[in-house]
Design an enzyme around this catalytic site. Structure first.
Site, short mmCIF file in Angstrom:
data_model
loop_
_atom_site.label_atom_id
_atom_site.label_comp_id
_atom_site.label_asym_id
_atom_site.label_seq_id
_atom_site.Cartn_x
_atom_site.Cartn_y
_atom_site.Cartn_z
N LEU A 233 1.29 -1.36 0.11
CA LEU A 233 0.31 0.15 0.33
C LEU A 233 0.75 1.21 0.12
CD1 LEU A 233 -3.06 0.99 -0.03
CD2 LEU A 233 -2.86 1.36 2.61
N ASP A 234 0.46 2.53 -1.58
CA ASP A 234 1.07 3.30 -0.92
C ASP A 234 3.03 3.64 -1.28
OD1 ASP A 234 -0.84 4.47 -0.28
OD2 ASP A 234 -1.16 4.65 1.27
N GLU A 235 3.49 2.37 -1.54
CA GLU A 235 4.73 1.98 -1.52
C GLU A 235 5.06 1.84 -3.06
OE1 GLU A 235 7.44 2.43 0.56
OE2 GLU A 235 5.91 1.61 2.75
#
Lengths: 289, 289, 289, 289
Positions: A233-235
Site C-alpha cells: 500500500l502506497d509503496e
C-alpha cells in the site's frame, strides 16, 4: 501534450545492461527500417556497470509495413543485448478505465482533458463502488458500472471488475480517488498498469486520512503523489509529486478542499505520461522521459 | 524584510481564550498609551470555544516612556483575559548564535543576509564541533568557538556551550546543519529559541540520511523543514518548509548538492521570521503572522 | 475556502487616511454592536502619511438587528474619519454572471468549484457570443444566453447584456476567456465588478495572441493574470498571477494547451477572493486580505 | 551538478537540417571512435522540414587519442550533413570572468558554488567599475580589476577589459548585476559567451528600474531572467527565468531585496548550464538540454 495522434508515429522503449554501442545499434536499426527519429532519451544508472534505458520516438513512412519489420527485426538484437523492449504505435489509442468512489475532482480532470482532446485516450468505462457519479459519467457518453465492494464481497467484486475490464480490452486503470485497496490478485492482472493518486507527499502520511495527520503535524505544504499500484500500500513506484502552500489558518477540512487541486493536477500529469509511454519502471522507481 | 530597525517600533504578541471584545480592548489600550498601530494580525483556532492569538506592530512617539507605560499597564488586562503576552522593542537587536558542523551553506546564507543588512540581528559568535569553518566565520569579524563533542564529552560540551551563550547574552540559536542531537537539558535552557533545519520534507525521512532514503524511494521532489527544537528529534513545531523538483537522473550525492539550495532558503526564512517576532507556537504547531 | 455560508457572519471593509486610533475605534464600535471579531487584517500604505485599509470579519448573535445597527451606526464614524466603507453579509449569496466565448476550461473550473460547494456563489446565467457551450452550461441547470457580437452590433449587444444582467440582479461578472473587449459604457455599469483572465504574465504580452508571442520570445515560463477590467485593455488592477514552467520543446500550440491549467487556477482564485470580499483596490492596485 | 570533472568525459553538440539517419550516423561514428554514450538529447524544431539539434555526452577510454580522432573524423560528416558542431572536453576547465558593480549577491552565489566544488569552472578574475567588492573578491584568492566606466571613457574601458580578458584566456563572462550596457564591439568579441541577469521576468519591465515599475504595476510575482547578451538590450536569447510571490505589503525597496534571491538562483543555474555545455542557441532562443 499533442492534440492529435500522429498516424505514422511509433515509440520504442528498451532496457538492458549498459555497454558501448547500444545507441548506435538501435538508431542504425531503426534508420534501416525507414524510421526518422523525432526524439530520443536515454538514461544509464551508472556509466561503469549499470543498466541502460532508452525511449525513441520516430515517424515511419510506410507505417504498417515498417512497424511490422521493426517488430520482427528487433528480436535478434534484443537477444544479443539481453534487452527488454516494447514497441508502441500511436495509430491505436490506449484504452483506459477509471475507478472512482464518491469524489469527482480527479475524475473530472481526466474527463475534461479527454474531451478537449488534450488527453488522447479511449475511456470506454468508469467503475465505481458507489452510484453518486453515474450521472456525471454518463453525461460524457461513457459507460458506468456500479460494483459495490464490502469486506465480504471484495474478492467477488474484483473478479467482476476484471471480467468487465477484459471484456472492454482495457490497457490501464486510473484510480481517481477510488479509496479501496486492491488485492494482489487484481494487481497481478494489470502489472504496472494501475495508477493511483495518494493525497499526501509520500512517504509522509502513508495510509488513511493524510489530511487529518498533516493538520495535526502542522505542515506548511500539503502534497499529492501519483504512483503505480503494487502489493504494498502506497509503496509503489512514484510517477509524479507536487505540493501546495498552506498555513495555520487551514482547518483539516480546508486542507482536504485545497488538496483537491494538487491531487487532480498531479494525477492528470501521471496519467498523460503513462498514456504517452514516457515511463519506464526500474526497481521501485520510475524514469519519466 | 525591512532594512533598518525602526527606533520607535514595538510589537505585542498575545494569546488567550477567545471571547468578544479582545481586539477592542487591546487596540484601545494601545491607542491610549500613544501607539499608532501599523499592522495587526489575529487568529482564532475555533470561533466557538477556541484560543485567540494576536500580533500587533505599532509606532510610539515618546518611545521609552510609552513602552514602559504599556509594559506596566498591560498586566491587569492580561489577568482579566487570562492572557499570555510578550512585548518586543525594535530598539534592541536580538542576539543570535549559530551552531555549525562542517557544511557552510546554511551558515553563509545567514551571514550574507546579515552583512547586507537584510537580517537585522547581532551575531556575536558561532559555535562548532569542528574547526573547518573557523576562517570563514572570523573573516566576518565574528567570534568562533570550537567545542568538540563526543559521546562521552557531550554533557560537558553542552555545559560549556550554555556558559558561553549566557556570557554573550544570546537570545536564540540557529542550528545551521549542526548535525548533533541536543540533550533535553540544553533544550530546556532555550525553549522555543532553537531553530533547526532538517534536510527533508518532514514528516518524510525523519532521522539520519534523508537524501539517501529519498533516493531509494525515488521521490520527485526533495524538501527541507525549519522547525523549533524540542526533546523529540525532528518532531518540533514546523516553521517553514519548501521543496525542489528532481528526477531520476539525480544520484543520492546530487540530491544532497541540490538540496543545499532549498535548505538555506527555508532556513533563512524561518530565522528571519523568528527574529521579527512573527511566530507564535501553540501545541506542536506554529502561527506565522 | 469555507464550504458553507455562515449565517451570522458579516464583513466590514474600510479605507481612510491613516491616523492613530482607527483600529481601536472600529473594533470598539463593532464590539458594542455585539460583534465577535473572527479575523481582522489591515494595511497602511505608509506609516507617516498614508492611507489605511482594513477588513474585519465578525459573527453577530442577533444577526438582522445587529447588522442593521452597524449599518446605521457607522455613518458618523465614517464622516469623522473621512472613511469609505462597505458592509457585507454572508446571509446573502452574491450573484455572478459568467461570460464565455468558445473555450470551456475557465468556465468548467468555476462550475466545478461551484457545484462542489467550494465556491459559494449563485450563478444564474452564462452569456456567450457563441453557442458552442450552451449544452455544457445548461447541463448544470444554468441559463445560457447567446448574444452574438460583431463590430457593428457591439453597442447594441452590450445594451442587451446589461439589461439581462440587471434583470438577474447580478453583482459581478467573470470573463472566462470571453475574448471580447468591453466598452467604457459597459465597464462603467460594473465598476471593479468585472474580473478578466489574461493569458500571459502581465505586463508581458499585453494584447492579442500572448502565447504566440511567448513562443517567439522563447520564454521559459508562461503565465496568467487575473485582473479587474478598466477602460485600458489589460491594464486594470492585478488580482492574482501565476506561472508554469515550459521549455524549448513546446510549440506555440502546446503553450496554449499547457497555459489552460495556469489560467483556470489563477482565475478561480481571483473569483473566489472577490466573492469573499477579500479585495480592496487602491489606485491601480489591489490589496488581497 | 557533478562535483568532479570526469577526466575521460567529452561532449559533442551539433545542429543541422533534419533528415533521416542523423542519430544513427553520429552514434555509430562515436562508437567506432571508442566512445560510450552516457547521455544523448536531441530536438527537432519541426519533423517535416526543420532543424535538428543534438547533444551527446560520452566517455573515452584512450582519451587524448580518441578525442583527437573524433575531432579529425567528424569534418567529412559535418560537410555531408551541413552540420555545425563543437566538441568539448571535460579535461579542461572553462575560464569564467565575472563582471560586477556594487551589489554582491549574484557574485557571492557564484563564488560559493565555485568554492564548494558545485560549479566546476576556473575564475581567474573579477572586473568591476567600482571598488566596493575588491576585498570580497580577493578574499577568495581571485584577482580584482577596477576599471571605471563613464560615458566618455566607455570605449577605452572596454578595450582595456577585452585586453585583460584575452590575457587571462577567458572563455565566457558572467555579468553579475554589472549595470552597464556593453557596446556591440565588446559583444562581438564574445558572441553567445556573455550571460546577463536581468532583474525582471522578461519581456516585462525591459530596461531600467524594473522593481520600481513592478511596484507601480502592482504585480503579484516578481521575476528574474538570465539571458545571453546581444546588441539589443534585454532582448538576447533567454536561458532561464524564475519568479517569487509578493503581495501588496512589499514596498519597491522590499521588492528589490526579495528579488535578490530569485536573481541569484536563476543566474547560477544559467551559468552552470552554460559551463556544462548544455545550451544551444537557435534564432533568438535557447535549447537547454
Amino acid at each position: 501534450m499533442r492534440q492529435r495522434k500522429l498516424e505514422n508515429r511509433a515509440k520504442l522503449l528498451i532496457s538492458c545492461p549498459d555497454r558501448p554501442g547500444i545507441v548506435s545499434t538501435i538508431s542504425t536499426f531503426l534508420h534501416e527500417k525507414g524510421a526518422n527519429i523525432v526524439q530520443s532519451d536515454q538514461y544509464t544508472t551508472d556509466p561503469e556497470s549499470g543498466m541502460f534505458y532508452m525511449r525513441v520516438e520516430f515517424d515511419l513512412d510506410d507505417f504498417d509495413q515498417s512497424f511490422d519489420n521493426i517488430q520482427k527485426g528487433i528480436a535478434p538484437i534484443a537477444d544479443r543485448l539481453s534487452m527488454e523492449w516494447r514497441l508502441e504505435s500511436e495509430k491505436r489509442m490506449k484504452r483506459m478505465a477509471i475507478f472512482v468512489s464518491k469524489q469527482d475532482h480527479c475524475l473530472l480532470e481526466l474527463l475534461w482533458k479527454w474531451r478537449s482532446g488534450e488527453l488522447l485516450v479511449d475511456i470506454p468505462l468508469v467503475i465505481s463502488n458507489h452510484t453518486d457519479l453515474r450521472e456525471t459519467v454518463e453525461a460524457y457518453g461513457i459507460s458506468f458500472y456500479h460494483i459495490p465492494v464490502s469486506k465480504d464481497t471484495k474478492a467477488e467484486a474484483e473478479q467482476r471488475q476484471i471480467q468487465i475490464l477484459k471484456q472492454y480490452d482495457i490497457d490501464f486503470i486510473a484510480l481517481a480517488r477510488y479509496m479501496q485497496v486492491l488485492s494482489s490478485t487484481f494487481v497481478a492482472e494489470f502489472p504496472k498498469q494501475i495508477i493511483n493518486i495518494h493525497h499526501s507527499f509520500l512517504p509522509a502520511f502513508i495510509g488513511a486520512n493524510p489530511y487529518d495527520r498533516a493538520f495535526d503535524r502542522g505542515v506548511k505544504l500539503i502534497g499529492a503523489t501519483a504512483h503505480y499500484v503494487t502489493d504494498d500500500l502506497d509503496e509503489g513506484p512514484i510517477i509524479e509529486q507536487d505540493v501546495l502552500r498552506v498555513n495555520h489558518r487551514f482547518t483539516a477540512e480546508q486542507l482536504k478542499i485545497a488538496g483537491r487541486d494538487v491531487e487532480r493536477v498531479t494525477f492528470a500529469r501521471a496519467v498523460a505520461w503513462h498514456n504517452e509511454d514516457r515511463i519506464i519502471t526500474y526497481g521501485n522507481k520510475t524514469i519519466v522521459f
